[in-house]
Design a protein around this motif. Structure first.
Motif, PDB file in Angstrom:
ATOM      1  N   HIS A  75      45.024  27.750  39.170  1.00 23.53           N
ATOM      2  CA  HIS A  75      45.894  27.824  38.134  1.00 23.53           C
ATOM      3  C   HIS A  75      45.715  28.631  36.814  1.00 23.53           C
ATOM      4  N   GLY A  76      46.797  29.789  36.806  1.00 26.10           N
ATOM      5  CA  GLY A  76      46.373  30.526  35.548  1.00 26.10           C
ATOM      6  C   GLY A  76      45.042  31.501  35.535  1.00 26.10           C
ATOM      7  N   PRO A  77      44.794  32.191  36.558  1.00 30.08           N
ATOM      8  CA  PRO A  77      43.371  32.785  36.537  1.00 30.08           C
ATOM      9  C   PRO A  77      43.649  33.596  35.116  1.00 30.08           C
ATOM     10  N   GLY A  96      49.124  35.896  41.666  1.00 29.22           N
ATOM     11  CA  GLY A  96      48.131  34.873  40.898  1.00 29.22           C
ATOM     12  C   GLY A  96      49.054  33.696  40.539  1.00 29.22           C
ATOM     13  N   GLY A  97      50.327  33.505  40.800  1.00 26.91           N
ATOM     14  CA  GLY A  97      51.217  32.500  40.583  1.00 26.91           C
ATOM     15  C   GLY A  97      52.579  32.874  39.967  1.00 26.91           C
ATOM     16  N   ILE A  98      52.507  34.284  39.653  1.00 26.34           N
ATOM     17  CA  ILE A  98      53.659  34.773  39.075  1.00 26.34           C
ATOM     18  C   ILE A  98      54.834  35.151  40.382  1.00 26.34           C
ATOM     19  N   PRO A  99      56.072  34.836  40.147  1.00 27.82           N
ATOM     20  CA  PRO A  99      56.842  35.208  41.404  1.00 27.82           C
ATOM     21  C   PRO A  99      56.862  36.676  41.764  1.00 27.82           C
ATOM     22  N   GLU A 131      42.845  43.387  41.305  1.00 31.37           N
ATOM     23  CA  GLU A 131      41.834  43.900  40.729  1.00 31.37           C
ATOM     24  C   GLU A 131      40.634  43.028  40.402  1.00 31.37           C
ATOM     25  N   HIS A 132      40.973  41.843  39.974  1.00 34.78           N
ATOM     26  CA  HIS A 132      39.930  41.077  39.168  1.00 34.78           C
ATOM     27  C   HIS A 132      39.821  39.219  39.860  1.00 34.78           C
ATOM     28  N   VAL A 133      40.946  39.039  40.628  1.00 34.55           N
ATOM     29  CA  VAL A 133      40.955  37.757  40.882  1.00 34.55           C
ATOM     30  C   VAL A 133      40.621  37.550  42.265  1.00 34.55           C
ATOM     31  N   ALA A 134      41.181  38.307  43.278  1.00 31.35           N
ATOM     32  CA  ALA A 134      41.060  37.980  44.884  1.00 31.35           C
ATOM     33  C   ALA A 134      39.996  38.745  45.293  1.00 31.35           C
ATOM     34  N   THR A 135      38.922  38.549  44.716  1.00 31.15           N
ATOM     35  CA  THR A 135      37.728  39.620  44.911  1.00 31.15           C
ATOM     36  C   THR A 135      36.932  38.885  46.233  1.00 31.15           C
ATOM     37  N   ASP A 136      35.804  39.865  46.667  1.00 32.69           N
ATOM     38  CA  ASP A 136      35.063  39.438  47.602  1.00 32.69           C
ATOM     39  C   ASP A 136      34.215  37.948  47.303  1.00 32.69           C
TER      40      ASP A 136
END
Ligand SMILES: Cc1ncc(COP(=O)(O)O)c(C=O)c1O
Length: 454
Positions: free
Chosen positions: A91-93, A290-293, A340-345
Motif C-alpha cells: 500500500h502506497g509504495p 502502484g494502486g493508482i487507477p 522504475e522504482h517499485v516493480a524491480t527485480d
C-alpha cells in the motif's frame, strides 16, 4: 445431501461461523456503527460488491500502509489480499507516493502528454516486449479497447474466451459453457438483453482440440486469456498449452491477447516474459501504477501497423476507444515510478522468497490435517485450492468452490488478524511483506484448519 464440503463437515463450518461472527461484531463497535451510518450509499458501501466479503458488516479501513491495514476500531491486519492485486507492491509504495505529490503541483488531468509519457512507453516496451502502448484507466477498459482493435484490424466479428475466465466488466466475456454443453450468458450477469454467445465462443482452458475447432471457420478476431487462470480457482496451463495456443491462433489468423492483470505476480515482465510468450496484444492493469487507477495495453509492431492503417482510413467521429482521464499526467507519474522504482527485480526476489515459504507452510498444514486440498502458485500469488490435485479447467475450478467454507476461513483468519482475498483463498506476498507476517498467516491457517478438520 452431502454432509461435507471439501472434506469439512457442514456442522463444523456452521459452528466456527457462529463463533467468529460473534467475535467480529463484538470487538468492532465503530465498524458496526459505520455500517448503519452510510444510509445514502447504495447498500451502505461505495462499490456494491464490498458487501460480498465474508464479514457480517464491511470492514472499514482507517489506514493501509505497506502490507498492514488498521480498521476504524483500531485492529491491525497483515494484508495478503492487497486490494485483490491492485496493491501487489504494498500500500502506497514510497516512490509512487512521492511521484504523486510532485505531480499534484504540476497538473493532474490535462488531456495532453506529460514528459513522463515517452519514458513510460519505453519502460513498457523493454519490460513486456511489445512494441507500441496505450494507457487506459482500468484493466476492464484496456481489454475492451484491445478487443476493439483486434476486431478492427482483422475485420472479424467474434472473440473467444476460456470457460471460467474473468477479464473485468467486459460485457461480451460473460459467457460460459452450461451443464448441457451449450454456451450461454452467465446466470449472474444483470441487465444484459443480448445473447452474448452469438459473438463470443467459449472453450475449456487447456483444451487445444476444442480451440482448434472453435477457430477453424476463421471468424474469430481474438482469443483473450490470462496465461494462468486466476479468477476461478487457480488453473495452471498444462505443458505445451501455450505453444499450441500460439500455433493454432497464428495458423487461423486469430490474434492472441494475454491479460496479465493478475499474473503480473509471476515476475517483472509477467508470466509472458518469464515463459517467452509472444502475444499480439497485451493488457495489464491493477498494480501496474502502484494502486493508482491505470492500465496499459500493448500491441506487437505488426498489429500496431495494421491498427494505424485502420485509424488513417476511418471516417471522422468517435472510435469507441479512450476515456477522458486515461493517459493523464497523474497516471503517467505513477506508472513511471512503479516501473522504475517499485516493480524491480529485487522486489520480485523478496516476493518470491516469501511465496516459497508460504507455499511450503500451507502445504504442510493441509497435509498434516489430511484435507483433500492443495496449494497452487503463480510467483508471488499463492492459493489454496480445495481439490487434492491441480485443476485443469474452469468447470473443475467451479466444482472446487465451496462458498460457505471459503467464507468461514476468511472470517476466522480475519479475527486472527490476517486478511486474504475475499472470493477465493488467494494470498499475495508484496515487497513490503515480512517473514514474520508469513509465519503469522501459516500459524493462523493451522489454527483455523484445526477447528475445521476432523
Ligand atoms: C485478469 C483480469 N483482467 C481484468 C480485470 C479487471 O480489472 P478492473 O476491475 O481493474 O477493471 C480483472 C479483475 O479482477 C482480472 O482479474
Amino acid at each position: 445431501m452431502n454432509d461435507s464440503a471439501a472434506g469439512v463437515s457442514h456442522s463444523r463450518i456452521a459452528a466456527l461461523r457462529t463463533e467468529t461472527e460473534a467475535l467480529y461484531l463484538g470487538m468492532r463497535p465503530r465498524t458496526r456503527a459505520a455500517a448503519g451510518a452510510a444510509a445514502h450509499l447504495f447498500e451502505g458501501v461505495p462499490m456494491h460488491w464490498m458487501v460480498d466479503w465474508s464479514t457480517p458488516v464491511p470492514l472499514v479501513v482507517a489506514q493501509a500502509t505497506g502490507a498492514r491495514l488498521t480498521d476504524i476500531d483500531g485492529h491491525g491486519y497483515d494484508d495478503f489480499c492487497l486490494g485483490d492485486t491492485a496493491s501487489l507492491f504494498g500500500h502506497g509504495p514510497a516512490p509512487v507516493a512521492q511521484a504523486l505529490m510532485r505531480q499534484a503541483s504540476q497538473g493532474l488531468a490535462t488531456m495532453l502528454p506529460s514528459p513522463d509519457a515517452g519514458v513510460v512507453g519505453d519502460l513498457l516496451a523493454q519490460r513486456f516486449g511489445l512494441a507500441r502502448w496505450q494507457v487506459a484507466t482500468t484493466a476492464t477498459d484496456a481489454n475492451r479497447f484491445a478487443l476493439r482493435a483486434a476486431r478492427a484490424v482483422t475485420g472479424r466479428p467474434r472473440i473467444l474466451v476460456f470457460d471460467g475466465a474473468y477479464h473485468g466488466a467486459v460485457d461480451e466475456t460473460f459467457v460460459e459453457i452450461t451443464g448441457n454443453g451449450h454456451v450461454a450468458n452467465r446466470p449472474g450477469l444483470i441487465g444484459e438483453p443480448r445473447d452474448l454467445s452469438v459473438l463470443t465462443r467459449v472453450v475449456p482452458f487447456n483444451d487445444l482440440d476444442a480451440l482448434e475447432a472453435a477457430l477453424a471457420d476463421e471468424t474469430v478476431a481474438c482469443v483473450i486469456t490470462e496465461p494462468a487462470m486466476t479468477n476461478c480457482a487457480m488453473v495452471l496451463p498444462a505443458p505445451g498449452f501455450h505453444a499450441g495456443l500460439r500455433e493454432i491462433t497464428r495458423r487461423h489468423g486469430t490474434l492472441l491477447l494475454i491479460d496479465e492483470t493478475h499474473t503480473l505476480s509471476s515476475g517483472p515482465g509477467g508470466y509472458t516474459r518469464l515463459h517467452g510468450l509472444r502475444p499480439d496484444l497485451f493488457v495489464v492493469g491493477k498494480a501496474i501504477a502502484g494502486g493508482i487507477p491505470a492500465s496499459v495495453w500493448g500491441m506487437s509492431e505488426e498489429v500496431a501497423a495494421r491498427f494505424q492503417r485502420v485509424l488513417a482510413d476511418k471516417p471522422d467521429g468517435h472510435s469507441g476507444m479512450g476515456t477522458t482521464l486515461s493517459g493523464s499526467p497523474l497516471q503517467l507519474a505513477a506508472l513511471r515510478a512503479t516501473l522504475e522504482h517499485v516493480a524491480t527485480d529485487d522486489a520480485y526476489a523478496h516476493m518470491n522468497r516469501l511465496a516459497d515459504r508460504l507455499e511450503a507452510g500451507l502445504a504442510q498444514v493441509i497435509a498434516q490435517a489430511r484435507l483433500p486440498w492443495h496449494v497452487a502458485r503463480c510467483g508471488a500469488r499463492v492459493e489454496v485450492v480445495r481439490t487434492p490435485e491441480p485443476v485443469r479447467d474452469g468447470r473443475a475450478a467451479k466444482a472446487a468452490h465451496h462458498p460457505a467454507l471459503e467464507a468461514v476461513v476468511h472470517l476466522a483468519l480475519l479475527v486472527r488478524g490476517v486478511l486474504i482475498s475475499p472470493f477465493h483463498d488467494m494470498m499475495l506476498a508484496s515487497p513490503a511483506t515480512s517473514d514474520e507476517q508469513v509465519e503469522t498467516l501459516i500459524g493462523a491457517t493451522a489454527e483455523v484448519v484445526a477447528r475445521l478438520a476432523d
